[in-house]
Design a protein around this motif. Sequence first.
Motif, PDB file in Angstrom:
ATOM      1  N   ALA A 247       1.709 -12.392  -1.499  1.00  8.24           N
ATOM      2  CA  ALA A 247       2.226 -12.078  -2.832  1.00  8.24           C
ATOM      3  C   ALA A 247       1.314 -11.094  -3.555  1.00  8.24           C
ATOM      4  N   THR A 248       0.020 -11.333  -3.449  1.00  6.19           N
ATOM      5  CA  THR A 248      -0.935 -10.433  -4.098  1.00  6.19           C
ATOM      6  C   THR A 248      -0.818  -9.022  -3.538  1.00  6.19           C
TER       7      THR A 248
ATOM      8  N   MET B 275       9.858 -11.651  -4.235  1.00  5.16           N
ATOM      9  CA  MET B 275       9.303 -12.990  -4.014  1.00  5.16           C
ATOM     10  C   MET B 275      10.411 -14.032  -3.931  1.00  5.16           C
ATOM     11  N   ASN B 276      11.469 -13.833  -4.682  1.00  8.29           N
ATOM     12  CA  ASN B 276      12.612 -14.737  -4.586  1.00  8.29           C
ATOM     13  C   ASN B 276      13.213 -14.686  -3.176  1.00  8.29           C
ATOM     14  N   TYR B 277      13.364 -13.481  -2.624  1.00  8.92           N
ATOM     15  CA  TYR B 277      13.880 -13.359  -1.257  1.00  8.92           C
ATOM     16  C   TYR B 277      12.945 -14.055  -0.267  1.00  8.92           C
ATOM     17  N   LEU B 278      11.651 -13.800  -0.458  1.00  9.24           N
ATOM     18  CA  LEU B 278      10.657 -14.372   0.456  1.00  9.24           C
ATOM     19  C   LEU B 278      10.730 -15.902   0.449  1.00  9.24           C
TER      20      LEU B 278
ATOM     21  N   CYS C 163       3.352 -15.569 -12.435  1.00  4.02           N
ATOM     22  CA  CYS C 163       4.063 -16.764 -11.967  1.00  4.02           C
ATOM     23  C   CYS C 163       4.610 -16.562 -10.562  1.00  4.02           C
ATOM     24  N   ALA C 164       5.096 -15.349 -10.279  1.00  3.07           N
ATOM     25  CA  ALA C 164       5.694 -15.098  -8.974  1.00  3.07           C
ATOM     26  C   ALA C 164       4.664 -15.177  -7.852  1.00  3.07           C
ATOM     27  N   THR C 165       3.381 -14.949  -8.193  1.00  3.63           N
ATOM     28  CA  THR C 165       2.357 -15.044  -7.147  1.00  3.63           C
ATOM     29  C   THR C 165       1.962 -16.494  -6.877  1.00  3.63           C
ATOM     30  N   ASP C 166       2.364 -17.394  -7.766  1.00  2.00           N
ATOM     31  CA  ASP C 166       1.922 -18.777  -7.672  1.00  2.00           C
ATOM     32  C   ASP C 166       3.086 -19.666  -7.201  1.00  2.00           C
TER      33      ASP C 166
ATOM     34  N   ILE D  28       1.320 -21.750 -17.244  1.00  2.00           N
ATOM     35  CA  ILE D  28       1.165 -20.291 -17.214  1.00  2.00           C
ATOM     36  C   ILE D  28      -0.195 -19.900 -17.772  1.00  2.00           C
ATOM     37  N   GLU D  29      -0.557 -20.542 -18.885  1.00  2.00           N
ATOM     38  CA  GLU D  29      -1.847 -20.213 -19.488  1.00  2.00           C
ATOM     39  C   GLU D  29      -2.999 -20.579 -18.561  1.00  2.00           C
TER      40      GLU D  29
END
Lengths: 286, 217
Positions: free
Chosen positions: A60-61, A81-84, A188-191, A244-245
């Motif tokens: 993701a990174t 990322m959704n596809y992944l 968020c998408a990376t986590d 998120i924070e």
Amino acid sequence: MELLCCEVDPMRRALPDPNLLYDDRVLHNLLTIEERYLPQCSYFKCVQKDIQPFMRRMVATWMLEVCEEQKCEEEVFPLAMNYLDRFLAVVPTRKCHLQLLGAVCMFLASKLKETIPLTAEKLCIYTDNSIKPQELLEWELVVLGKLKWNLAAVTPHDFIEHILRKVPLPKDKLLLIRKHAQTFIALCATDFNFAMYPPSMIATGSVGAAICGLQLDDGDSLTDLLAKITNTDVDCLKACQEQIEAVLVNSLQQVRQQQQQQSNSSKTVDELDQASTPTDVRDINL
Amino acid sequence: MLQPLLKSLKSESRGVSPLWAASVQTQPSLSHLGYRVPCPGGQHCPVFAPVTPTPVTLSGFPPATTMPLSQSRAGQSPCSSKACRNLFGPVDHEQLQQDFEDKIRQQLEEAQQRWNFNFETETPLEGPFKWERILVAEQPPQEVHSLVRAVISSDSRSSLAHRVPPKDHVGRISPEESQQSSKVYKAGSLQSLKRGQTTIKDFYSAKRRIVPAQPRP
């Protein structure tokens, strides 16, 4: 004689469409269909044997770096990322093929969202030529089949404008809030912890975190208002925003550590700029 | 004559090349039945590519590298960048190829079950869909026109017959080709059969099937 540079930004954008943004039916429809595009399960537990959470973070990174460097549209990365995640939720995948999968997902997302999409060749170069364009194109077919050709997934970005127009905010801060919210969405998408959350909740949490981070909020009433806009449970939203924070604090710490390491080993300032976290995050004042 | 043509077609694996159109005109025997099915789910239509799949890009156009526009994309050249890296060590290309073939075969089998149709041999199988082969004689007499219809026996899904399968690509056939081209393939309800003029998509799907075909006796 003076030389004139007539080059302009080749990306021509349509104006925001009030029919889409100022109609609550659109928001309502987005909320209705968003669940369809969530990954089917938390796949590290039940599907994947070779792949572990830290590998998802690595890929993701990398994907985020490529998207940033290629100046992709904001939505491309979360969509990829959704596809992944959706692919990994159904297909056991080998570790050594994960980067190929990431490249394929960016390839597809970029084609769906961009005027000038990323090319297969370019993406292969970004894998240090560990994959061939031909392989990328072949696996594109496999991924498309597994996603049932459902590419137009709902992403948190789809909700941002709908949320922002319903929150009373100073006009001059709007641009900044939007930018911060977008950065949070990428974060968020990376986590993986956020992978199963509905996009509307991530969007609402990100806007909330952006407003709080800029100290423009006035207490609990903001969270209540945000929760109402996207029909999110207030407690869930609070939890999401805190998460998120926390992720932000974490990644800021990582950046700081990297900076220290780099300054210890007397690296150049140039390399600092390519730290593996969204660059904008560092601009946020907590 | 047929073999080299097929070969040259295969090498033209990216998108639709003018050669394909020519092959329909000069080698009508090459084209075999193109089956199209109405799409009950509305989302997953079986336009089946080939065992050796053509690397069609999503847009159906040649890869963007050939387009001048892609040169102007913002961003630096990747090779010098830090983002340019191999994450998980060397890739086993043989394994990758094998996995790919397995996955494609699996998808083909799933489609065969779902549509009770063998997409490799182009033959209907037993199942909920009733496949009919339809012959039409309104075109020039020396040529055979085949239409295929899939009817779902029990329900009223036939209205979905007009849905356009997502893999269809438009805009690659010149007008005179579509006039001269002889083959007509259709699927769907009676209504679509009445429509005499075929659409570009019908020609396209017919031609797509020529490429993967094995050389015929």
